[in-house]
Design an enzyme around this catalytic site. Structure first.
Site, PDB file in Angstrom:
ATOM      1  N   SER A 178       6.630  14.774 -26.479  1.00 20.49           N
ATOM      2  CA  SER A 178       7.992  15.297 -26.605  1.00 20.49           C
ATOM      3  C   SER A 178       8.462  15.153 -28.037  1.00 20.49           C
ATOM      4  O   SER A 178       7.992  14.287 -28.782  1.00 20.49           O
ATOM      5  CB  SER A 178       8.947  14.551 -25.676  1.00 20.49           C
ATOM      6  OG  SER A 178       9.378  13.329 -26.261  1.00 20.49           O
ATOM      7  N   ASP A 179       9.401  16.006 -28.444  1.00 19.75           N
ATOM      8  CA  ASP A 179      10.121  15.725 -29.674  1.00 19.75           C
ATOM      9  C   ASP A 179      11.129  14.632 -29.357  1.00 19.75           C
ATOM     10  O   ASP A 179      11.472  14.374 -28.194  1.00 19.75           O
ATOM     11  CB  ASP A 179      10.799  16.987 -30.221  1.00 19.75           C
ATOM     12  CG  ASP A 179      10.933  16.950 -31.739  1.00 19.75           C
ATOM     13  OD1 ASP A 179      10.937  15.847 -32.309  1.00 19.75           O
ATOM     14  OD2 ASP A 179      11.018  18.019 -32.357  1.00 19.75           O
ATOM     15  N   TYR A 180      11.615  13.979 -30.410  1.00 23.08           N
ATOM     16  CA  TYR A 180      12.464  12.804 -30.224  1.00 23.08           C
ATOM     17  C   TYR A 180      13.733  13.145 -29.425  1.00 23.08           C
ATOM     18  O   TYR A 180      14.571  13.926 -29.866  1.00 23.08           O
ATOM     19  CB  TYR A 180      12.856  12.220 -31.581  1.00 23.08           C
ATOM     20  CG  TYR A 180      11.818  11.332 -32.213  1.00 23.08           C
ATOM     21  CD1 TYR A 180      10.465  11.460 -31.923  1.00 23.08           C
ATOM     22  CD2 TYR A 180      12.193  10.350 -33.122  1.00 23.08           C
ATOM     23  CE1 TYR A 180       9.520  10.644 -32.504  1.00 23.08           C
ATOM     24  CE2 TYR A 180      11.255   9.518 -33.727  1.00 23.08           C
ATOM     25  CZ  TYR A 180       9.914   9.673 -33.409  1.00 23.08           C
ATOM     26  OH  TYR A 180       8.984   8.848 -34.000  1.00 23.08           O
ATOM     27  N   GLY A 181      13.839  12.525 -28.266  1.00 22.33           N
ATOM     28  CA  GLY A 181      15.032  12.684 -27.448  1.00 22.33           C
ATOM     29  C   GLY A 181      15.149  14.012 -26.723  1.00 22.33           C
ATOM     30  O   GLY A 181      16.147  14.256 -26.040  1.00 22.33           O
TER      31      GLY A 181
END
Length: 785
Positions: free
Chosen positions: A316-319
């Site tokens: 995932s990308d951050y958050g």
């Protein structure tokens, strides 16, 4: 008899020992067998732990109040292990050695200490993956800082890119990290977007070649049986459409259809997976057609895994998984967001333990099957086996310091900076400077003595500003005077890119600086004017409290006023631009004798520009992106459809500078391209050759470019598409012939049935020095059924 007994005892002892060693710990076993054996021994808690990572919560799980590893805290907090720990180069509690990050020794020591905990003090001894950013070097103290990605793309030198990221990989791995969140292979089409600088530009073919080279540098050439101890696992970012966000705002929707996604945005990912065996892919923040990428089964399952056969990790990308609930409103709860992303195919949640902490109850309640969890955990474990972590979990602390201080790395950074500089204008061959006619040189401008590395940087051992580089290279040959001229923003800390609030300098405060610059320039023979942007003005805008995009690409602040005042002095002006995206610089074009696009050139930037100004280096960079005349021309990418550039009232319709454009201190002439075969059948290949001559008096490099256009097709296609390029070194008067292969894939399109195929008909094959029509010569290739 004695000998026979010894042999029997030896064989018995060997079998007994083998029986005591679990298959997953036996390096002689195939990786798939080791994964299966380890997975069979894992509890539900241990499996779920592998899908999670830690970054901002490291003080909660790993560190004491001073940022030191707290083994007792970690034992209690993470008894089941963890999949990844993010950015161990960072110090979570402020400054170490005047830097945000740890030096090579400190980083190697802390990764070893943390790794030892998981290897020695968890039930199964599963090592942890450490990941880092590595956009244009490891953003950590004393690591080598290479030019920003957009500058690297300007080299059009994929072999150089591979060497750079081989060096970066060695620095990252020597300090104990294994997984990098790079390269960024987004197609960038809106220069208002703050992350433009992180990309390799606007063209799918160029970005593909840069991406493949970067992945081969990071991972090594042969990764079938694993990634060796001097390389790391690369991550392709961001799948997909991230580089053409609505209104240029980061993470906004990408308003794209499937055909455009397939023909423009997906090719770099496909190439890096198929040609370089990229082991990891990151989903993008944005949505396409109402579906965010982290919940997009069509993207992550159908295309990535089913069509392309990708077997690696999706991170995932951050958050971004949390945002499925908080921003996209696809779910009511964070738990549901985690289950949705997990089922879609996102293997590891970054940056912290957030939504995937709810996977365990989801399995227990039947909302998520154990089979899906096992498939995901198998991929994560396989990555750890491929990295050799079960056999070699630790790094040599002394070696980490050696690898980060190699003279060869400094030379490579200088070579990259040299090749990245693009000569946009050189009226009357004003450059290189003739020092016999210059007694005093005025170095002026907001970027003349400002350290600019670009986003995802830390503090290398040194950074050379333009002023420093000129003094280094010019020595006592001329007098060098300096004035700031005007200031763009008040922040000047090395880490201003990370700061939330940026303060523009007020016009009234710049008046005195402009007057000082005029006085300095009045006493000079030539003005070197350093304009552009600032790494904190155009950057990743990751929150409403941390913006990074701009509504305009005009020169910020009082830069045009400064230029206008200086131009009235009637002295020669050389403009050096330091920026991360195309700027609207018509005023600069009108008033400057020469213009150098420098981007952000890394730690050797000032030295590289100094050498170009003197003629020690002949500029050879080419633009990887189109420069619009005004903000209103956006998007201005060259490979548009035939109906896309009708024009505007009272405006010149052409771009200011074309994709692929770049001048030299010498002149190159091209022969008419010649096809090996003028007519081919569908599925056949041919080639085109063109001869280039250095008709000037200076040795130089030229980047020969080939474009193709399908003249009549069942669906609309771009007016031209880059399908080949080659950097050629030519001595004065020398000629060389360059040949480009024309294979079926270079003639194909996505047809009405969304099949990638070649259609019969005529194709324009174009060769020349840029994408501009007047820089290309054409020949017709016929393709028959």
């Amino acid at each position: 008899m004695k000998k026979t007994v010894c042999i029997v005892l030896f064989l018995f002892e060997t079998c007994f020992i083998s029986a005591q060693i679990p298959l997953y710990k036996d390096p002689k076993q195939p990786i798939d067998i080791r994964v299966s054996d380890l997975l069979s021994k894992m509890t539900l808690d241990e499996k779920v732990a592998q899908t999670m990572s830690i970054w901002k919560k490291r003080n909660e799980f790993l560190y004491d109040a001073n940022g030191n590893f707290d083994i007792e805290k970690a034992k209690k907090s993470l008894p089941f292990g963890i999949g990844e720990i993010n950015r161990p180069s960072e110090n979570p509690n402020g400054s170490l050695n005047g830097s945000y990050g740890r030096n090579p020794k400190q980083m190697a020591e802390i990764t070893n200490a943390i790794q030892k905990l998981f290897v020695k003090n968890t039930r199964l001894g599963i090592p942890v993956l450490f990941h880092e950013e590595a956009l244009h070097g490891l953003p950590a103290k004393d690591a080598t800082s290479f030019p920003q990605s957009i500058a690297l793309a300007s080299t059009w030198d994929d072999e150089l890119i591979k060497r750079i990221f081989t060096t970066v990989a060695a620095e990252v791995r020597s300090r104990g990290a294994h997984h990098v969140l790079a390269p960024v292979i987004d197609i960038a089409r809106d220069p208002r977007w703050g992350r433009f600088e992180e990309t390799y530009g606007e063209d799918p073919y160029l970005v593909s070649r840069m991406g493949v080279a970067a992945v081969k540098g990071f991972q090594g050439e042969n990764t079938t049986n694993g990634i060796d101890k001097s390389h790391v696992m690369a991550t392709l970012k961001h799948l997909t459409g991230h580089g053409q966000p609505e209104a240029g705002n980061n993470t906004s929707p990408a308003n794209l259809g499937e055909r455009e996604i397939r023909e423009a945005f997906l090719p770099p990912f496909y190439a890096a997976i198929k040609e370089a065996n990229a082991q990891s892919v990151m989903a993008s923040y944005n949505e396409i057609d109402g579906v965010p990428s982290h919940a997009n089964e069509f993207l992550l399952k159908k295309i990535l895994k089913e069509e392309w056969g990708f077997k690696g990790l999706v991170v995932s990308d951050y958050g971004a998984i949390s945002e499925l609930q908080s921003l996209h409103h696809l779910t009511e709860t964070q738990a549901e967001a985690g289950i949705l992303a997990f089922k879609t195919g996102v293997d590891i949640e970054t940056p912290d333990i957030t939504t995937y902490q709810y996977l365990k109850p989801a399995v227990e309640s039947g909302k998520l099957s154990m089979g899906v969890l096992d498939e995901t955990v198998s991929r994560i474990l396989k990555a750890k086996f491929l990295m050799g972590l079960f056999e070699n979990p630790y790094v040599d602390v002394v070696n980490a310091e050696v690898v980060s201080n190699l003279e060869s790395s400094k030379k490579l950074a200088k070579e990259a900076a040299d090749k990245a500089i693009v000569l946009l204008q050189n009226n009357d061959n004003f450059l290189p400077l003739d020092l016999s006619k210059i007694k005093t040189l005025a170095v002026i401008g907001p970027n003349a003595n400002r350290k600019q590395l670009g986003g995802y940087s830390d503090s290398p051992k040194y950074v050379t500003t333009l002023l420093e580089g000129i003094k280094n290279k010019f020595g006592d040959k001329v007098k060098v005077s300096y004035a700031e001229g005007c200031r763009l923003i008040e922040e000047n800390e090395w880490n201003r890119w990370y700061k939330d609030t940026i303060t523009p300098t007020e016009e009234k405060d710049n008046k005195a600086r402009i007057e000082e610059a005029i006085k300095v320039a009045e006493n000079a023979d030539v003005i070197i004017l350093a304009l552009g942007s600032d790494e904190a003005l155009n950057r990743e805008g990751w929150a409403e409290s941390h913006l990074g995009d701009r509504s305009s690409i005009e020169l910020f602040g009082q830069q045009n006023e400064l230029l206008n005042r200086l131009s009235k002095l009637g002295k020669p002006i050389v403009v050096t631009l330091f920026n991360g995206a195309p700027l609207a610089i018509q005023n600069v074009q009108e008033k400057a004798n020469s213009i150098l696009e420098c981007w952000y050139l890394g730690q050797e930037g000032g030295n590289a520009v100094g050498d170009v100004l003197l003629g020690n280096v002949n500029p050879s960079g080419k633009l990887p992106v189109t420069f619009p005349r005004t903000t209103g021309q956006i998007p201005a990418y060259y490979n548009h459809k035939s109906t896309a550039r009708r024009g505007y009232h009272f405006e010149e319709n052409s771009p200011l500078y074309n994709f692929g454009f770049g001048l030299s201190y010498t002149h190159f002439t091209y022969s008419k391209p010649i096809l090996n075969k003028n007519t081919i059948k569908i599925g056949e290949s041919t080639s085109v050759s063109v001869t280039i001559t250095n008709s000037g008096k200076t040795d130089g490099d030229e980047i020969v470019q080939m474009y193709i256009h399908d003249l009549v097709s069942s669906v609309t296609v771009p007016v031209k598409e880059l399908k080949g390029f080659k950097r050629v070194s030519l001595k004065a008067g020398e000629s060389k012939t360059v040949t480009f292969d024309i294979t079926p894939d270079k003639l194909s399109l996505w047809n009405l049935s969304m099949k990638y195929t070649t259609e019969a008909g005529d194709f324009e094959i174009m060769a020349g020095s840029s994408s501009a029509d007047n820089d290309l010569q054409k020949v017709i290739l016929k393709v028959e059924n």
